[in-house]
Write a protein that holds these residues in place. Structure first.
Motif, PDB file in Angstrom:
ATOM      1  N   LYS A  60       0.840  -1.203   0.000  1.00  0.00           N
ATOM      2  CA  LYS A  60       0.000   0.000   0.000  1.00  0.00           C
ATOM      3  C   LYS A  60       0.871   1.248   0.000  1.00  0.00           C
ATOM      4  O   LYS A  60       1.999   1.240   0.512  1.00  0.00           O
ATOM      5  N   SER A  61       0.357   2.318  -0.559  1.00  0.00           N
ATOM      6  CA  SER A  61       1.109   3.567  -0.608  1.00  0.00           C
ATOM      7  C   SER A  61       1.092   4.235   0.764  1.00  0.00           C
ATOM      8  O   SER A  61       0.220   3.971   1.598  1.00  0.00           O
ATOM      9  N   ASN A  62       2.053   5.109   0.984  1.00  0.00           N
ATOM     10  CA  ASN A  62       2.150   5.790   2.276  1.00  0.00           C
ATOM     11  C   ASN A  62       0.938   6.660   2.572  1.00  0.00           C
ATOM     12  O   ASN A  62       0.592   6.890   3.730  1.00  0.00           O
ATOM     13  N   SER A  63       0.286   7.139   1.527  1.00  0.00           N
ATOM     14  CA  SER A  63      -0.864   8.031   1.707  1.00  0.00           C
ATOM     15  C   SER A  63      -2.188   7.279   1.846  1.00  0.00           C
ATOM     16  O   SER A  63      -3.210   7.867   2.156  1.00  0.00           O
ATOM     17  N   SER A  64      -2.161   5.963   1.619  1.00  0.00           N
ATOM     18  CA  SER A  64      -3.392   5.176   1.661  1.00  0.00           C
ATOM     19  C   SER A  64      -3.694   4.700   3.079  1.00  0.00           C
ATOM     20  O   SER A  64      -2.808   4.268   3.814  1.00  0.00           O
ATOM     21  N   LYS A  65      -4.986   4.724   3.441  1.00  0.00           N
ATOM     22  CA  LYS A  65      -5.409   4.257   4.761  1.00  0.00           C
ATOM     23  C   LYS A  65      -5.690   2.753   4.755  1.00  0.00           C
ATOM     24  O   LYS A  65      -5.610   2.104   5.791  1.00  0.00           O
TER      25      LYS A  65
END
Length: 315
Positions: free
Chosen positions: A44-49
């Motif tokens: 998952k990306s760092n900005s994704s919850k």
């Protein structure tokens, strides 16, 4: 903003299809495939919850390798076309692009798509997966390159991949100036990529020493060898991305001499981007003392693959 992003994305797909189909000769390109993510937390990306659930594949190419017997080559292509210029400091963005592609490759190895592709090919006992990051810029110059600016980055330890190739403006332009222009001049049906002896393709070279598509391993090479039928003559052309020099000329001619499976080559043509007939011909004549089989202007020609009215030795 959403419509503009869509337009930019479609332009990126257009460039990828043009490059891999029309120039590199891949007849079948799978586009916009989606695979299941098996490592949602890690990927998952760092900005994704939330955890990642799927990976999108912009394009995919596959072919039996002419450089190694019984090998299937698969290229996973990520298109990162930008309508702006390349960033002055591209390392952070590049690492993001690289991680996204590496994570896609990691899950692709366990995907149904991977299995389906392998089943379509017979006499294959090994598969190589190459990531290909096509990072083209609309506003940077055609010869702008990004590779040297990111070559010394430190990769994260959790990235799992065998090989990722970067294709930037400069790399695409090299193939347009050489291969694509050769196809326009001689007809695409008369231009074939030449496959060298890798000592791993003894079976394949007995039947196929040249063909319609460029192996992925040649994508990062500064030399492109092609076989051309020109007015009933067979010509072996080697395009070099390096500048003309005494050393590069001799090295390229020795490389050309090592090919003996091209079925009676009439002419050898060495092509450099900066060759100048007036100043460089004396170097050629001097070096040919070491290559007694070749006569400059008869069965050996040197030219530039850029248009230049000053070089008229060979059209």
């Amino acid at each position: 903003m959403g419509e503009w992003s869509k337009t930019v994305g479609e332009k990126g797909e257009e460039i990828v299809n043009y490059f891999f189909n029309e120039i590199l000769g891949y007849k079948t390109i799978l586009s916009n495939e989606s695979i299941v993510c098996n490592k949602g937390l890690k990927h998952k990306s760092n900005s994704s919850k939330s955890n990642k659930t799927t990976h999108g594949i912009d394009a995919l190419i596959s072919a039996k390798s002419p450089l190694e017997d019984n090998l299937l080559d698969i290229g996973i292509i990520s298109s990162k076309f930008t309508s702006s210029i390349y960033p002055n400091s591209p390392k952070t963005l590049f690492k993001e692009y690289l991680a996204d592609l590496a994570f896609t490759i990691e899950c692709f190895k366990n995907s149904k798509l991977y299995s389906d592709i392998n089943q379509k090919f017979s006499n294959v006992n090994r598969t190589d997966i190459t990531g290909i990051l096509v990072w083209a810029s609309n506003k940077s110059s055609q010869k702008e390159e990004i590779i040297s600016k990111v070559s010394n980055i430190i990769l994260d330890n959790d990235l799992i991949f065998d090989k990722i190739i970067i294709v930037d403006n400069d790399r695409i332009n090299f193939f347009v100036e050489t291969v694509q222009n050769a196809k326009k001049e001689f007809g695409a049906e008369n231009v074939k990529f030449v496959y060298h002896n890798s000592n791993l393709n003894t079976i394949g070279l007995q039947s196929v020493s040249y063909g319609d598509f460029l192996p992925t391993n040649y994508l990062f090479s500064n030399i492109i060898p092609i076989r051309v039928i020109n007015k009933n003559e067979i010509e072996f052309i080697i395009f070099s991305k390096e500048n003309f020099s005494k050393e590069n000329f001799s090295k390229l001619l020795a490389f050309a001499k090592s090919f003996d499976l091209l079925h009676s080559v009439n002419n050898i043509i060495l092509s450099f981007s900066d060759f100048n007939d007036l100043t460089d011909e004396p170097i050629i004549l001097s070096e040919l003392l070491n290559f007694d089989h070749y006569q400059y202007g008869k069965n050996l020609f040197v030219k530039t693959h850029l248009s230049d009215f000053r070089n008229t030795k060979k059209s």
